[in-house]
Write an enzyme that holds these catalytic residues in place. Structure first.
Site, PDB file in Angstrom:
ATOM      1  CG  ASP A 172     -11.673  62.067 -23.329  1.00  8.82           C
ATOM      2  OD1 ASP A 172     -10.936  61.139 -23.298  1.00  8.82           O
ATOM      3  OD2 ASP A 172     -11.649  63.054 -23.754  1.00  8.82           O
ATOM      4  CG  ASP A 220      -8.794  63.817 -21.817  1.00 14.41           C
ATOM      5  OD1 ASP A 220      -7.749  62.907 -22.143  1.00 14.41           O
ATOM      6  OD2 ASP A 220      -9.278  64.516 -22.770  1.00 14.41           O
ATOM      7  CB  CYS A 237     -47.999  64.241  -2.239  1.00 16.21           C
ATOM      8  SG  CYS A 237     -49.138  63.071  -1.981  1.00 16.21           S
ATOM      9  CB  CYS A 289     -49.903  62.102  -6.437  1.00 15.34           C
ATOM     10  SG  CYS A 289     -51.299  62.704  -5.349  1.00 15.34           S
ATOM     11  CG  ASP A 305     -12.172  67.793 -24.762  1.00 14.40           C
ATOM     12  OD1 ASP A 305     -11.478  66.678 -24.723  1.00 14.40           O
ATOM     13  OD2 ASP A 305     -12.146  68.450 -25.486  1.00 14.40           O
TER      14      ASP A 305
END
Length: 806
Positions: free
Chosen positions: A698, A496, A13, A16, A694
């Site tokens: 950037d 962008d 759990c 734990c 990308d």
């Protein structure tokens, strides 16, 4: 700084995982520890004086021993034994090394951290030739371990149910059918029925219920009680009291000779049932990883000088040429060398449209070939493939903790001791009020059982598990721990422009013609002239002609003038392409084309004027066109209540034109990378900000935003700086990421509300606060059933995320 992972099967759990992390962080030299409940593993970063074996010992002391394995390596007799031992011992994950006189090394290591073959390679790097003599089997994948756990729990439930059935029949049958009491008393006798219950309940605790005693009682001794401790105490208390009634009734006060064997047996059976249902649900929750692993084919057809051979994928090496049959699955990453066809990459991008593949284009392991035969050269194998990296990212994301989990951890840390105190208080109050020993004990046991914090501990990690798995199916990979939560809080999302919202390359978007030449003729002649130019705009004209099946005309006497344009002789005709200044300098009046050229420029497009034989005849409009689904992505984000902005280094006219096309009103143009960071900082005044990009330029903005999302088609630098990777190039991934993040956080809030509300409502009922007012109490059996159902509810609720962001 070293890093390693341990498999810790004893975690059950959220409490734990907290204990495991605290046990490791208490060791000198440990800088970070992150436990993954679903994978039953913990990752730890450490430096001297901490060592892998000392960390394993710390976990064992805390009651969470690691899964270990052994291998025996043989090495050449001339090698220095001390050097071999030191090299092996320094490997992260190695627990101990024992050198035998016959040039053998017996190595004990943490399962899942290192493989025997890796140890051989490490020695090879030192110039020591070694081989594996014997080795423990490699650890099974997480999905297989979860399936094995569910199967084991199923067996325990069946055994426990069979042993509990006679106990339940003898104890509860007379209540359900009163004449049965007289039948049993006349024909069997009360002493015999109690003895039978004692025997079968003892068997339940000794075999299927032993797991609670084995884990729960040592935790009590260490003064770190957890959920197994509550179950163990409750079941043992009911069994122990009832055993005294059977074996030594004379030591109990008169009128207290009731037995509660059925409570102990049914508690164990119901909680095991709940755990089994929970394990099955976890298996379904982890299906995303299972499906990803299943994408790896077992073999591949490899070209060899003597012909084609079929090899195991593990034996492939970079440079191998692999034949891909129609409908076959790509084994590993590579570059197409022969053939032309289409490959289904939906497992990577979530997009159903197959991608065209020609020689020189990449293919990714796990994707599915179409109807054409292809040959590709292997470029990456094993952990270096895209699929392996995706699996690793998803597994890491599924073990991450969100900021909201910190609150849950603090609550569950103190919850069990508080429950034990409430249980003791309940017993004391009931006994002090004259309710008798047996009823007081039953009420105390009910409190212990009903309050197990299983549902609380599962509320967050199971939602993360399902949510990140669903993200992988949608092509969304969460790389940072808190990105899933922070993305749900975003108020503004900035894109962008180039390569993110647009295709990232110029294309012919419009063609204006004066009466005279046909569009096909003009495009063919223009492409012939531009085919001799290296300018990006020239390539766009050539591609436009090729797209219409028009072969470029043969050109000669090509002259390019920087900043002006290009002239050539094509099929005996003189053609000039350029700006208005180029035409004017050639003695050609550009006025007939000026208005249209200006209109194109106002739309953010680059006008290229064309003259044939000294006569102005056309204007070509070139621009970086928006991606097909960019406008859809913007609209989807605005429906989510997120303000959308665009930040670009391009000139204002071009950026604003793209913004108008996509429905983005807030456009910031003409900024350098540092300017993007400043723009994002200004946007944070209204709340959390996300940025989608990308390119290398950037990376600063991705790192500066509250959440950075990088397109997987972008550069490695951008991806490394991002919190979330959108596999592929579709900007709709940003909207899906937001929708998924909000769905996960909504699911976590539902789970936490249920778990806390359940305990808050039922602990007082179990304590008996309603009994003085004529209300019900709560028997240990019903408490066990309710506790188990709460965990199953939480996991089942999380499974709804498998349909999120569809």
């Amino acid at each position: 700084m070293a890093s390693t992972s341990f498999i810790v099967e004893g975690m059950h759990c959220g409490a734990c995982t907290g204990r495991v992390e605290r046990a490791l962080l208490a060791e000198a030299g440990v800088t970070a520890a992150a436990a993954n409940l679903m994978a039953r593993a913990v990752r730890v970063d450490f430096e001297a004086p901490a060592r892998a074996d000392s960390l394993a010992e710390a976990l064992a002391r805390a009651g969470y021993p690691i899964a270990s394995a052994e291998t025996c390596l043989g090495f050449e007799a001339s090698a220095d034994a001390e050097t071999v031992a030191a090299a092996l011992q320094a490997t992260p994950g190695v627990l101990s090394v024992e050198i035998a006189p016959e040039s053998m090394a017996r190595v004990s290591y943490a399962q899942g951290t290192v493989a025997p073959s890796e140890l051989v390679r490490i020695l090879g790097g030192l110039g020591v030739q070694a081989r594996v003599i014997s080795a423990t089997a490699a650890p099974k994948p997480v999905a297989e371990r979860q399936a094995a756990e569910a199967a084991r729990l199923k067996r325990q439930v069946l055994v426990s149910a069979l042993l509990t059935a006679p106990v339940f029949f003898l104890a509860m049958g007379p209540h359900l059918y009163p004449p049965l009491h007289h039948i049993l008393a006349m024909r069997v006798g009360e002493d015999v029925t109690r003895a039978v219950q004692f025997v079968f309940t003892t068997l339940v605790l000794a075999f299927p219920g032993r797991v609670f005693l084995r884990l729960g009682l040592p935790a009590l001794v260490r003064l770190a009680p957890e959920m197994n401790s509550l179950v163990a105490l409750g079941a043992l208390a009911a069994w122990g009291y009832s055993a005294l009634v059977v074996l030594a009734p004379q030591i109990l006060p008169p009128g207290t000779d009731e037995v509660y064997f059925e409570a102990a047996a049914v508690i164990v059976t119901l909680i095991l049932l709940g755990r089994w249902l929970e394990a099955r649900a976890k298996g379904q929750a982890g299906e995303a990883i299972s499906r990803l692993v299943a994408l790896r084919p077992a073999t591949a057809r490899v070209q060899r000088p003597g012909g084609v051979v079929e090899l195991a994928v593990e034996e492939l090496a970079p440079g191998d040429l692999v034949e891909l049959t129609p409908g076959g699955r790509v084994a590993v990453d590579g570059i197409v060398t022969e053939g032309h066809g289409f490959v289904d990459e939906s497992m990577l991008t979530g997009e159903p449209v197959p991608v065209e593949k020609t020689p020189g284009q990449p293919v990714t392991g796990g994707t599915v070939n179409g109807t054409s035969a292809l040959v590709y050269r292997v470029t990456a194998t094993g952990a270096d493939t895209v699929l392996s990296r995706i699996i690793a990212l998803v597994e890491a994301a599924q073990g991450q903790k969100l900021p909201v989990q910190a609150l849950v951890d603090r609550v569950t840390r103190v919850f069990v001791p508080v429950v034990m105190a409430l249980s003791t208080l309940t017993f004391a109050l009931w006994f002090a009020l004259g309710q008798g020993l047996a009823p007081s004990l039953v009420a105390a046991i009910s409190v212990m059982i009903i309050a197990c914090p299983c549902a609380m501990g599962l509320a967050t990690p199971v939602s993360i598990l399902v949510g990140t798995g669903r993200g992988a199916e949608l092509g969304l990979l969460f790389r940072r721990g808190d990105a899933l939560q922070r993305l749900a809080e975003v108020k503004t999302l900035a894109f962008d422009k180039t390569g993110t919202l647009t295709e990232g390359r110029p294309a012919l978007t419009d063609l204006f013609l004066v009466p005279g030449p046909t569009e096909a003729d003009l495009l063919r002649l223009a492409a012939g002239a531009e085919a001799r130019s290296e300018h990006p705009l020239a390539r766009a004209v050539v591609q436009a002609a090729e797209a219409q099946g028009l072969p470029p005309a043969r050109a000669r006497k090509v002259v390019a003038t920087p900043g002006r344009g290009l002239s050539a002789e094509v099929e005996g005709r003189q053609i000039l392409l350029g700006n208005a200044a180029a035409l004017a300098e050639a003695g050609i009046n550009p006025a007939p084309l000026a208005a249209q050229a200006e209109a194109f420029a106002q739309d953010g497009k680059t006008p290229v004027l064309v003259a044939l034989d000294g006569t102005p005849v056309a204007v070509l409009a070139l621009a970086d066109p928006p991606k097909p689904h960019a406008a859809e992505a913007v609209a989807a984000l605005e429906r989510e209540g997120i303000a959308v902005a665009m930040i670009s280094g391009d000139v204002a006219a071009t950026a604003e034109a793209v913004g108008r096309q996509l429905g983005i009103s807030r456009v910031i143009a003409g900024v350098l990378p540092a300017g993007k960071v400043a723009a994002l900082s200004a946007m944070k005044n209204t709340g959390a900000v996300a940025f989608v990009g990308d390119g290398i330029n950037d990376a600063p903005a991705l790192a500066a935003a509250d959440v950075g999302l990088a397109l997987g088609s972008g550069t490695d630098v951008a991806i490394e700086a991002a919190d979330v990777v959108i596999v592929g190039a579709d900007p709709r991934g940003a909207a899906r990421a937001v929708q998924l993040s909000r769905a996960v956080m909504r699911n976590i809030r539902q789970n936490l509300f249920w778990a806390f509300a359940y305990n808050t409502a039922l602990i007082p009922v179990a304590m008996g606060v309603l009994v003085p007012f004529g209300g019900p109490g709560l028997s240990p059996m019903l408490a066990a059933a309710a506790m188990s159902l709460s965990s199953v509810f939480v996991v089942t609720n999380a499974l709804r995320l498998r349909r999120a962001a569809a």
